[in-house]
Scaffold this motif. Structure first.
Motif, PDB file in Angstrom:
ATOM      1  N   UNK A 222       0.801  -1.234   0.000  1.00  0.00           N
ATOM      2  CA  UNK A 222       0.000   0.000   0.000  1.00  0.00           C
ATOM      3  C   UNK A 222       0.835   1.286   0.000  1.00  0.00           C
ATOM      4  N   UNK A 223       1.991   1.220   0.634  1.00  0.00           N
ATOM      5  CA  UNK A 223       2.822   2.423   0.699  1.00  0.00           C
ATOM      6  C   UNK A 223       3.410   2.829  -0.634  1.00  0.00           C
ATOM      7  N   UNK A 224       3.406   1.932  -1.592  1.00  0.00           N
ATOM      8  CA  UNK A 224       3.950   2.224  -2.914  1.00  0.00           C
ATOM      9  C   UNK A 224       2.895   2.780  -3.883  1.00  0.00           C
ATOM     10  N   UNK A 225       1.617   2.668  -3.532  1.00  0.00           N
ATOM     11  CA  UNK A 225       0.582   3.106  -4.472  1.00  0.00           C
ATOM     12  C   UNK A 225       0.681   4.608  -4.715  1.00  0.00           C
ATOM     13  N   UNK A 226       0.602   4.990  -5.978  1.00  0.00           N
ATOM     14  CA  UNK A 226       0.721   6.394  -6.376  1.00  0.00           C
ATOM     15  C   UNK A 226      -0.659   7.040  -6.420  1.00  0.00           C
ATOM     16  N   UNK A 227      -0.729   8.278  -5.979  1.00  0.00           N
ATOM     17  CA  UNK A 227      -1.983   9.028  -6.017  1.00  0.00           C
ATOM     18  C   UNK A 227      -1.690  10.514  -6.113  1.00  0.00           C
TER      19      UNK A 227
END
Length: 513
Positions: A222-227
């Motif tokens: 989850x910490x890698x998901x881009x937003x």
């Protein structure tokens, strides 16, 4: 290539998809960097594709908002006092361009040296690569359409890369690497022509992979998901009735103000120069070497700018980044440019939610490929082999554009190129040979006052008793200073027992008894 519409359709459709993917973030980024609403960039892209593309005589050029006008737009909105007032100036600028096209002013575009145009293309390629490195690393502080060396935050192209390595987003790196791998594979003929994979162009596969990888992060890392700033950001409509809310109409209340017309003429002239440069460059990229009617292109751009300004869009030009993507993706006709405009119109309205899931890092991979094709190392070797007089304007244009901006760099390249033209003509205009006391002084092409000093030196070294042939058969023009110098030499020749024979001087030099 010159077959029926249907025979070119599959090539133009595939190219339009790639151009759409390249144009989407550039339209948004240029608008934000210009201090305008994001929709203003998309409107300019839509109008540039559909309207300018339809009128244009180019088979490969693609129009839209230009990074080269970013600073001008930003300053103009501030000086006029608002975006709607600036839109009025854009409409006026379009009218000026239309008039320039009708009076055939586009012919000026044919006077840009090849070495400078090649330097511009190469510099744009290098800028694309350098500017996409931060986005590839997930450092998206600057908008993807900002192409200037100096940044608004007091950073520059190279310092942004430095900070990108320090403040990167880990999730962006696998996306760009996998995207580059896909693009590399799709450059292979076996995959490009495959019955299944060849239907969809490589850049679209790279974008699909980027979206899927980013969505997968949610479940595994989850910490890698881009937003947020790491994704495309398009205004979303709640209903089709809200379409009119995306439009902004011009304010012409300052039409009597000299500053209004100063902005209009500035936008018109700069946009026209950038268009003519990009059209010339696009023709050189076109594998079929078709020539674009330059004045007709100004008519197309003028018409496009009038409409774009009237409905809330930024000023547009032919854009070399999109044109390069169009050519390298196999476009056959200008329908690819028109199709890309319709894709912007339809998909931005129909699926903004899906488009807003596209990571900027996977679009960076697409732009890396476009940049590499423009700045392939083989290009530097090829230009170097042409000789110093071609390589120096080329490489100085590249360096100047990298460290300043497009127009300043082109200006520097033009000055250097002009120097070599003058230098070449300077040496070729005067030839002096000697054989057994017989001298031949040949004046060729255009002989100007710049040749006066070397001619005077050559004539002064001719010894008494010599025979001299003054030949002007190939001289198209002889400057008044040169005429006077030759008249004086002819008049004083008997004093040195110098015998003179004149050839081809009947229309140039007064012969004295």
């Amino acid at each position: 290539m010159n077959g029926l519409f249907g025979e070119n359709l599959k090539y133009d459709l595939k190219a339009s998809l790639v151009v759409f993917l390249v144009a989407l973030p550039l339209c948004l980024g240029i608008a934000v960097a210009s201090g305008a609403p994001p929709m203003a960039g998309l409107i300019a892209g839509i109008v540039g594709g559909i309207v300018a593309g339809s009128i244009s005589g180019s088979h490969v050029a693609v129009s839209g908002p230009a990074a080269g006008l970013t600073v001008i737009v930003l300053d103009s909105i501030s000086s006029l006092g608002g975006f709607q007032l600036f839109l009025g100036a854009v409409v006026a600028a379009g009218l000026i361009q239309l008039i320039l096209g009708l009076v055939k002013a586009g012919v000026l575009g044919y006077y840009f040296p090849h070495s400078v145009i090649k330097g511009m293309l190469t510099a744009i390629g290098l800028i694309l690569i350098l500017k996409q490195i931060p986005h590839a690393l997930g450092y998206d502080k600057d908008h993807i359409g900002d192409m200037a060396f100096e940044q608004m935050d007091q950073h520059n192209t190279f310092t942004e890369i430095y900070y990108a390595f320090i403040y990167n987003s880990p999730g962006a790196i696998p996306i760009v690497l996998i995207g580059l791998l896909i693009l590399f594979l799709f450059e292979k003929p076996k995959i490009k022509t495959h019955k299944l994979f060849g239907i969809i162009p490589g850049p679209l596969w790279a974008v699909i992979a980027g979206i899927l990888i980013n969505e997968t992060y949610r479940f595994w890392i989850p910490g890698w998901q881009l937003g947020g700033d790491h994704l495309v950001s398009i205004p979303e409509l709640t209903s089709l009735g809200d379409i009119t809310s995306l439009l902004t109409f011009p304010d012409f209340s300052l039409i009597a103000d000299p500053n209004f017309w100063l902005v209009a003429f500035t936008v018109a002239i700069i946009a026209s120069i950038e268009t003519l440069l990009s059209v010339e460059a696009g023709d050189k990229l076109d594998p079929y070497k078709r020539i674009t009617p330059a004045s007709r292109e100004l008519v197309a751009q003028g018409t496009g700018n009038m409409l774009s300004g009237f409905i809330g869009g930024l000023p547009l030009t032919v854009v070399i980044v999109r044109t390069t993507a169009n050519v390298s993706s196999g476009a056959r006709t200008k329908m690819s440019a028109i199709f890309h405009g319709f894709l912007l119109l339809i998909l931005v309205l129909a699926i903004p939610g899906l488009l807003n899931k596209i990571p900027l890092s996977c679009l960076a991979a697409v732009l890396f490929l476009v940049g590499y094709k423009l700045a392939n190392p083989a290009i530097f070797i090829k230009e170097y082999k042409k000789g110093f007089d071609q390589f120096l304007p080329f490489i100085l244009t590249v360096i100047a554009i990298l460290l300043t901006d497009l127009l300043v760099g082109i200006g520097i390249g033009m000055v250097v190129g002009l120097f070599f033209v003058i230098k070449t003509n300077f040496h070729r205009s005067l030839v002096v040979t000697e054989l057994n006391g017989n001298y031949l002084v040949k004046l060729q092409k255009d002989v100007s006052f710049l040749n006066k000093a070397p001619l005077m030196k050559q004539l002064s070294t001719i010894p008494p008793g010599s025979n001299v042939v003054l030949n002007a058969v190939k001289a198209r023009f002889i400057d008044h200073d040169i005429k006077e110098l030759l008249d004086d030499f002819i008049e004083t020749a008997p004093n040195k027992d110098i015998e003179i024979i004149l050839e081809g001087f009947s229309n140039h030099v007064r012969q004295k008894a």
